[in-house]
Design a protein around this motif. Structure first.
Motif, PDB file in Angstrom:
ATOM      1  N   LYS A   1       1.047  -1.486  -0.053  1.00 52.67           N
ATOM      2  CA  LYS A   1      -0.268   0.016   0.117  1.00 52.67           C
ATOM      3  C   LYS A   1       0.697   1.424  -0.100  1.00 52.67           C
ATOM      4  CE  LYS A   1      -4.096   1.996   2.357  1.00 52.67           C
ATOM      5  NZ  LYS A   1      -4.858   1.388   1.277  1.00 52.67           N
ATOM      6  N   LYS A   2       0.663   2.227  -0.707  1.00 48.18           N
ATOM      7  CA  LYS A   2       1.561   3.344  -1.029  1.00 48.18           C
ATOM      8  C   LYS A   2       0.250   4.409  -0.335  1.00 48.18           C
ATOM      9  CE  LYS A   2       5.064   1.524  -4.103  1.00 48.18           C
ATOM     10  NZ  LYS A   2       5.883   2.607  -5.590  1.00 48.18           N
TER      11      LYS A   2
ATOM     12  N   ASP B   1      -1.167   6.724  -2.627  1.00 51.12           N
ATOM     13  CA  ASP B   1      -1.978   7.115  -3.984  1.00 51.12           C
ATOM     14  C   ASP B   1      -2.640   5.685  -3.984  1.00 51.12           C
ATOM     15  OD1 ASP B   1      -0.318   6.180  -5.320  1.00 51.12           O
ATOM     16  OD2 ASP B   1      -0.188   7.993  -6.228  1.00 51.12           O
ATOM     17  N   ALA B   2      -2.269   4.431  -3.993  1.00 50.85           N
ATOM     18  CA  ALA B   2      -2.861   2.901  -4.725  1.00 50.85           C
ATOM     19  C   ALA B   2      -2.613   2.220  -3.625  1.00 50.85           C
ATOM     20  CB  ALA B   2      -2.250   3.123  -6.023  1.00 50.85           C
ATOM     21  N   ASP B   3      -2.907   0.908  -4.086  1.00 50.35           N
ATOM     22  CA  ASP B   3      -2.422  -0.433  -3.952  1.00 50.35           C
ATOM     23  C   ASP B   3      -2.029  -1.120  -4.579  1.00 50.35           C
ATOM     24  OD1 ASP B   3      -4.224  -0.774  -0.740  1.00 50.35           O
ATOM     25  OD2 ASP B   3      -5.234   0.960  -1.835  1.00 50.35           O
TER      26      ASP B   3
ATOM     27  N   ASN C   1      -2.599  -1.659 -10.380  1.00 50.49           N
ATOM     28  CA  ASN C   1      -2.446  -0.684  -9.271  1.00 50.49           C
ATOM     29  C   ASN C   1      -3.522   0.151  -9.174  1.00 50.49           C
ATOM     30  OD1 ASN C   1      -1.518   1.758  -8.193  1.00 50.49           O
ATOM     31  ND2 ASN C   1      -0.020   2.282 -10.250  1.00 50.49           N
ATOM     32  N   VAL C   2      -4.468  -0.668  -8.041  1.00 52.90           N
ATOM     33  CA  VAL C   2      -5.800   0.872  -7.753  1.00 52.90           C
ATOM     34  C   VAL C   2      -5.655   1.623  -7.036  1.00 52.90           C
ATOM     35  CG1 VAL C   2      -8.040  -0.429  -6.432  1.00 52.90           C
ATOM     36  CG2 VAL C   2      -6.049  -2.048  -7.620  1.00 52.90           C
ATOM     37  N   ARG C   3      -6.624   2.508  -7.305  1.00 50.38           N
ATOM     38  CA  ARG C   3      -6.972   3.491  -6.967  1.00 50.38           C
ATOM     39  C   ARG C   3      -8.260   3.468  -6.588  1.00 50.38           C
ATOM     40  NH1 ARG C   3      -2.677   5.475 -10.126  1.00 50.38           N
ATOM     41  NH2 ARG C   3      -0.742   6.141  -9.058  1.00 50.38           N
TER      42      ARG C   3
ATOM     43  N   GLU D   1     -10.617   7.339  -5.568  1.00 47.04           N
ATOM     44  CA  GLU D   1      -9.979   8.251  -5.954  1.00 47.04           C
ATOM     45  C   GLU D   1     -11.538   8.252  -6.591  1.00 47.04           C
ATOM     46  OE1 GLU D   1      -6.519   8.829  -8.098  1.00 47.04           O
ATOM     47  OE2 GLU D   1      -5.762   9.047  -6.321  1.00 47.04           O
TER      48      GLU D   1
ATOM     49  N   HIS E   1     -14.306  -0.874   0.207  1.00 48.71           N
ATOM     50  CA  HIS E   1     -13.858  -1.639  -0.797  1.00 48.71           C
ATOM     51  C   HIS E   1     -13.026  -2.902  -1.014  1.00 48.71           C
ATOM     52  CE1 HIS E   1     -13.486   2.642  -1.659  1.00 48.71           C
ATOM     53  NE2 HIS E   1     -13.716   2.585  -2.380  1.00 48.71           N
TER      54      HIS E   1
ATOM     55  N   ASP F   1      -9.752  -1.777   2.546  1.00 49.67           N
ATOM     56  CA  ASP F   1     -10.137  -0.604   3.734  1.00 49.67           C
ATOM     57  C   ASP F   1     -10.829  -1.579   4.979  1.00 49.67           C
ATOM     58  OD1 ASP F   1     -11.302   1.373   1.017  1.00 49.67           O
ATOM     59  OD2 ASP F   1     -12.466  -0.029   1.758  1.00 49.67           O
TER      60      ASP F   1
END
Length: 324
Positions: free
Chosen positions: A215-216, A218-220, A283-285, A288, A300, A324
């Motif tokens: 996890k970063k 802005d994204a997973d 790469n999932v956001r 957003e 999600h 999350d």
């Protein structure tokens, strides 16, 4: 392999109340239009051959709405301790000792605010949400809206998902409440012991995927690695759901009731079709999205689900990755 149940148990469950739309008879009993699992009210052949692929419990051929008799001793001798959903305000007993799993077992409930038989099943989902290793998801269907109350969470694609499961299982009707465990085992109205057994069976099954997640800000970043032949295409979907909502029903069969729903699915979005031959990186956001359908507490999960061979129909859920 499906989880077997004794024939006597199946016979007892067939007497329990479910809201159903079956070919011909079910439509007349419900007082509404005919609807079968194939869509359009058309007859179709049963897909299960020689019993292979049959559901744990088939849909009843003569659905009803009345509460079952309080004393089942005359019709189901020896099942005095049997737990089941019933048309009552009493919640089902708590589930204990479901075991732990690194990847939760998904329990889907197809329900409706307009179904008088559904509130006990909705209460069951609330209890399942408190169990580690289990992810309950409530899909609200729209085919009971004509009874006088339009379900505020219902979407036609959720009804279509249930119909797809019915075609896979060889069922000739769709009905509520219906629970589906891990995309493979379906039950009309199981009690806590039965649903616990189904969940534990899937928790003990060997994993077919290795899932890596980082996890970063802005994204997973998700990487799926097959551990064996997955047997065909796999669909990767993002599901958005609300942890809990209470609804004051002001019409239809549940008029005047306040019902609490758990993990209410708002949307299901396909992210990828995967052949399972090589690792898949995503790469999932998830957060957003500028859309008033998704409140701030929206959660999600990524579902990784097999397609049935030879068709775009749902199969086994291989992984559920809660973001999350």
């Amino acid at each position: 392999m499906r989880f077997p149940v004794p024939a006597l148990l199946c016979a007892a469950l067939m007497a329990l109340p479910v809201c159903a739309l079956a070919d011909g008879l079910g439509a007349q009993a419900a007082g509404g239009p005919e609807r079968d699992a194939g869509g359009g009210g058309r007859d179709r052949a049963t897909s299960a051959k020689g019993g292979e692929g049959a559901p744990v419990i088939s849909a009843p051929s003569a659905p009803g709405r009345a509460a079952p008799p309080t004393d089942l001793s005359s019709s189901a001798e020896g099942l005095a301790g049997f737990n089941s959903f019933a048309a009552t305000d009493m919640p089902p007993p708590a589930l204990d000792g479901l075991g732990l799993s690194a990847m939760p077992v998904v329990v889907e409930l197809f329900t409706s605010q307009g179904c008088s038989s559904c509130p006990p099943a909705d209460a069951m989902m609330s209890m399942l949400a408190g169990q580690r290793g289990v992810l309950p998801l409530s899909f609200h269907v729209d085919y009971w809206d004509y009874l006088g109350w339009a379900d505020s969470f219902a979407r036609p694609e959720f009804s279509a998902r249930q119909e797809a499961y019915a075609r896979v299982a060889g069922e000739r009707s769709v009905y509520t409440p219906q629970l589906i465990v891990a995309g493979t085992d379906t039950a009309v109205a199981p009690g806590p012991a039965q649903i616990k057994g189904l969940i534990e069976t899937h928790q003990m099954a060997p994993a077919l995927l290795n899932v890596q997640r980082s996890k970063k800000a802005d994204a997973d970043l998700i990487e799926l690695m097959p551990l064996s032949d997955l047997g065909g295409e796999v669909e990767v979907s993002l599901i958005r759901f609300l942890p809990e909502r209470s609804v004051e029903v002001r019409g239809g069969e549940n008029d005047g009731r306040s019902i609490t729903y758990t993990n209410v699915v708002l949307a299901m979005e396909r992210l990828a079709k995967w052949d399972g031959a090589a690792p898949l990186r995503l790469n999932v956001r998830a957060g957003e999205v500028s859309d008033d359908r998704f409140p701030d507490d929206t959660r999600h999960v990524i579902l990784v689900q097999q397609d049935q061979p030879g068709g775009d129909l749902p199969g086994s859920i291989l992984a559920a990755i809660v973001l999350d």
